[in-house]
Enzyme design. Structure first.
Site, PDB file in Angstrom:
ATOM      1  N   GLU A 189      -6.715   3.643  -5.476  1.00  0.00           N
ATOM      2  CA  GLU A 189      -7.880   3.841  -4.614  1.00  0.00           C
ATOM      3  C   GLU A 189      -8.540   5.150  -5.027  1.00  0.00           C
ATOM      4  O   GLU A 189      -7.971   6.224  -4.857  1.00  0.00           O
ATOM      5  CB  GLU A 189      -7.487   3.928  -3.144  1.00  0.00           C
ATOM      6  CG  GLU A 189      -8.709   4.059  -2.234  1.00  0.00           C
ATOM      7  CD  GLU A 189      -8.457   4.789  -0.930  1.00  0.00           C
ATOM      8  OE1 GLU A 189      -9.201   4.539   0.030  1.00  0.00           O
ATOM      9  OE2 GLU A 189      -7.524   5.608  -0.864  1.00  0.00           O
TER      10      GLU A 189
ATOM     11  N   ASP B 161       0.858  -1.184   0.000  1.00  0.00           N
ATOM     12  CA  ASP B 161       0.000   0.000   0.000  1.00  0.00           C
ATOM     13  C   ASP B 161       0.895   1.235   0.000  1.00  0.00           C
ATOM     14  O   ASP B 161       1.615   1.488   0.972  1.00  0.00           O
ATOM     15  CB  ASP B 161      -0.875  -0.018   1.257  1.00  0.00           C
ATOM     16  CG  ASP B 161      -2.230   0.615   1.038  1.00  0.00           C
ATOM     17  OD1 ASP B 161      -2.295   1.586   0.264  1.00  0.00           O
ATOM     18  OD2 ASP B 161      -3.214   0.155   1.635  1.00  0.00           O
TER      19      ASP B 161
ATOM     20  N   HIS C 193     -11.055  -2.126   4.307  1.00  0.00           N
ATOM     21  CA  HIS C 193     -10.762  -1.656   5.654  1.00  0.00           C
ATOM     22  C   HIS C 193     -11.446  -0.336   6.001  1.00  0.00           C
ATOM     23  O   HIS C 193     -11.294   0.144   7.128  1.00  0.00           O
ATOM     24  CB  HIS C 193      -9.252  -1.496   5.821  1.00  0.00           C
ATOM     25  CG  HIS C 193      -8.667  -0.469   4.898  1.00  0.00           C
ATOM     26  ND1 HIS C 193      -8.580  -0.661   3.533  1.00  0.00           N
ATOM     27  CD2 HIS C 193      -8.155   0.760   5.127  1.00  0.00           C
ATOM     28  CE1 HIS C 193      -8.046   0.403   2.979  1.00  0.00           C
ATOM     29  NE2 HIS C 193      -7.777   1.285   3.917  1.00  0.00           N
ATOM     30  N   ASP C 194     -12.190   0.233   5.067  1.00  0.00           N
ATOM     31  CA  ASP C 194     -12.851   1.516   5.299  1.00  0.00           C
ATOM     32  C   ASP C 194     -14.373   1.422   5.350  1.00  0.00           C
ATOM     33  O   ASP C 194     -15.034   2.427   5.628  1.00  0.00           O
ATOM     34  CB  ASP C 194     -12.479   2.515   4.190  1.00  0.00           C
ATOM     35  CG  ASP C 194     -11.065   3.052   4.332  1.00  0.00           C
ATOM     36  OD1 ASP C 194     -10.577   3.133   5.462  1.00  0.00           O
ATOM     37  OD2 ASP C 194     -10.453   3.369   3.297  1.00  0.00           O
TER      38      ASP C 194
ATOM     39  N   ASP D 148      -2.892   4.746  -2.395  1.00  0.00           N
ATOM     40  CA  ASP D 148      -3.906   5.329  -1.540  1.00  0.00           C
ATOM     41  C   ASP D 148      -4.275   6.744  -1.985  1.00  0.00           C
ATOM     42  O   ASP D 148      -3.404   7.535  -2.369  1.00  0.00           O
ATOM     43  CB  ASP D 148      -3.368   5.363  -0.101  1.00  0.00           C
ATOM     44  CG  ASP D 148      -4.337   5.950   0.895  1.00  0.00           C
ATOM     45  OD1 ASP D 148      -5.319   5.280   1.232  1.00  0.00           O
ATOM     46  OD2 ASP D 148      -4.101   7.094   1.331  1.00  0.00           O
TER      47      ASP D 148
END
Length: 538
Positions: free
Chosen positions: A266, A101, A327-328, A203
């Site tokens: 992302e 990431d 994860h969000d 990200d």
């Protein structure tokens, strides 16, 4: 064109690991790299092709690794560079790819770059970040808001200027209009690719460039109380600016210096804007993550329209992808209900494009209620009371019925779910009818049937709770029928010559059943069938 692609990131399945919560190996209640190495046999058994790790770089952990203080080292909480090298080597030995990431939009305020930038207005690294004079009244330079609540500007009394932060004040934004910053980040990418990493999930990539005139963002006329404070403004000048594509293209060129690597973006944007991130002539990210299913209404007609809209919007040669959890966002089994989790598994593994599976979704892990005194998420702490906390989807992996669900022999950093004694890998391995075994079988079917990995997608007419589509490549034709409701559905096809057999039922009890011009589905059931033709009119 279907059948021409052999890239691993097109035909494979990506498995996202939140490292803090996967496996603890050193008894501190936090997951680490050695723990992931210990669990590689599980991932091999499950059948996934690539592992994506949420950030493991050196960090003060104000935002749990998304505030990076050193882009080229591992935080001691997770281990060290030798541990990461061991993970890369072990993964590759078992034909698993490893994706890191990358967080290029901002650093930690403890990063040496920012510490140096902060020392004076004439420091060589001053322009590595976004600094502005106060407004005439001494306040922030403009009305830009942080994604995590409040102003996006933080005042530095030492130099009498504000710096910009899209997220927390402890996460100052890099100035991607500065070529030196781009070159520094390109060197970070090369550092990890030389070490053997197979690619990056980038990200917050749509935030990289901000308006160089620093104009106020427009007021959002649809804003109302109870929604996120950031939604009071339309981020016209702080996100999705045209120049961002040049920045992404630069990263892609660096990645292309190395064979068979991937860069994924992302990007939380509507589909029509999302697809621009493939880039002109596909020189952007290999694919921007498609998060549409994370917030879609879970009903057949809505999903059919969504899938059609996405397929139609893809640029020529653009490769699709699908995500059901991350994860969000709240856990899948909680969002749509446990009864539909099996149907969701079949949808994810049979749609055209690359599926990304979030750790624990293969055993139906649920969103965990986090008590106020247990909250760790800085987003929830900054904007309390409206239910946006992300801790509940980041809880420890449920391996077995022992202490901390087998994740650790110490108290875990977040609480484990109350159902961990019955809903865990160990229990589900023993039950061939479990969701875990359904995922294993689906993944195995994807690998064995090229129509599911590289075939065309054909939407088929259906009504009510039925979602129906075909996948086809050369002589292989597969029909997928999903019942998104609790009541049985009888499906009759106008073409009486249709014939085939059931390959797989989401309830694992109809393999080999003959299909002739129709099929019956139980409530919450999905079927995967071979047929002699796909172009049906029912």
């Amino acid at each position: 064109m279907a059948g021409e692609s052999t890239n691993w990131w097109k035909t494979g399945i990506i498995y996202q690991i939140y490292p803090r919560s996967f496996q603890d190996s050193n008894h501190d209640g936090v997951g680490d790299l050695r723990g992931i190495i210990h669990r590689l046999p599980y991932l091999i058994e499950l059948g996934v092709d690539a592992i994506w790790l949420s950030p493991i770089f050196t960090s003060p952990m104000v935002d749990f690794g998304y505030d990076i203080a050193d882009y080229t080292d591992v935080d001691p909480l997770f281990g060290n560079l030798a541990d990461l090298d061991s993970l890369i080597e072990a993964a590759h030995r078992h034909q698993l790819k490893l994706i890191l990431d990358l967080v290029p939009n901002h650093t930690s305020d403890q990063h040496p770059w920012f510490i140096e930038s902060k020392t004076s207005r004439i420091n060589p690294k001053r322009d590595w970040f976004i600094w502005r004079d106060p407004a005439p009244d001494g306040g922030p330079p403009n009305n830009w808001l942080s994604e995590f609540g409040g102003s996006a500007w933080e005042f530095d009394p030492n130099t009498n200027q504000y710096y910009y932060h899209t997220f927390l004040s402890a996460q100052p934004d890099l100035n991607w209009r500065n070529p030196t910053v781009r070159n520094a980040m390109h060197d970070v990418i090369r550092f990890w690719l030389r070490r053997g990493v197979d690619g990056f999930r980038v990200d917050a990539v749509w935030y990289l460039i901000k308006d160089d005139q620093f104009r106020d963002n427009p007021i959002n006329p649809d804003f109302h109380r109870g929604t996120l404070p950031r939604d009071a403004l339309i981020p016209l000048y702080t996100a999705d600016l045209p120049e961002v594509h040049d920045a992404i293209s630069g990263m892609r060129k660096v990645l292309d210096e190395f064979p068979d690597r991937v860069i994924l973006g992302e990007i939380y944007l509507p589909i029509e804007r999302l697809v621009a991130y493939y880039g002109r002539n596909l020189e952007g990210v290999h694919f921007p993550y498609n998060f549409a299913l994370l917030t879609a209404k879970w009903e057949a007609r809505s999903l059919a329209q969504l899938i059609d809209k996405y397929e139609a919007a893809l640029p020529l040669g653009g490769w699709p992808n699908w995500v059901l959890g991350n994860h969000d966002r709240p856990r899948l089994a909680t969002r749509i209900g446990a009864d539909q989790a099996r149907v969701a598994a079949m949808l994810l593994m049979t749609l055209r494009g690359t599926p990304t599976l979030y750790y624990g979704d293969e055993i139906g892990m649920r969103q965990v209620d986090i008590l106020s005194e247990q909250v760790r998420d800085p987003f929830e702490k900054n904007v309390p009371g409206i239910g946006i906390g992300r801790d509940g989807c980041r809880t420890p992996m449920q391996w077995d019925a022992t202490r901390s669900a087998g994740f650790s022999d110490a108290d875990s950093w977040l609480p484990v779910a109350d159902d961990f004694r019955t809903d865990n890998v160990d229990c589900f391995r023993k039950n061939k009818g479990s969701l875990y075994w359904l995922y294993r079988r689906l993944i195995d079917f994807r690998r064995k049937h090229i129509a599911l990995t590289e075939g065309s997608y054909t939407p088929l007419k259906a009504r009510g709770d039925l979602l129906l589509f075909g996948r086809e490549l050369r002589e292989e034709r597969i029909l997928i029928a999903l019942n998104l409701g609790p009541e049985p559905i009888a499906v009759s096809f106008a073409d009486e010559l249709l014939c085939g057999q059931v390959l797989l039922s989401s309830f694992a009890d109809r393999d080999g059943e003959e299909v002739r011009a129709g099929i019956d589905l139980r409530g919450n059931e999905g079927l995967l069938m071979t047929v002699n033709r796909v172009g049906l009119d029912n």
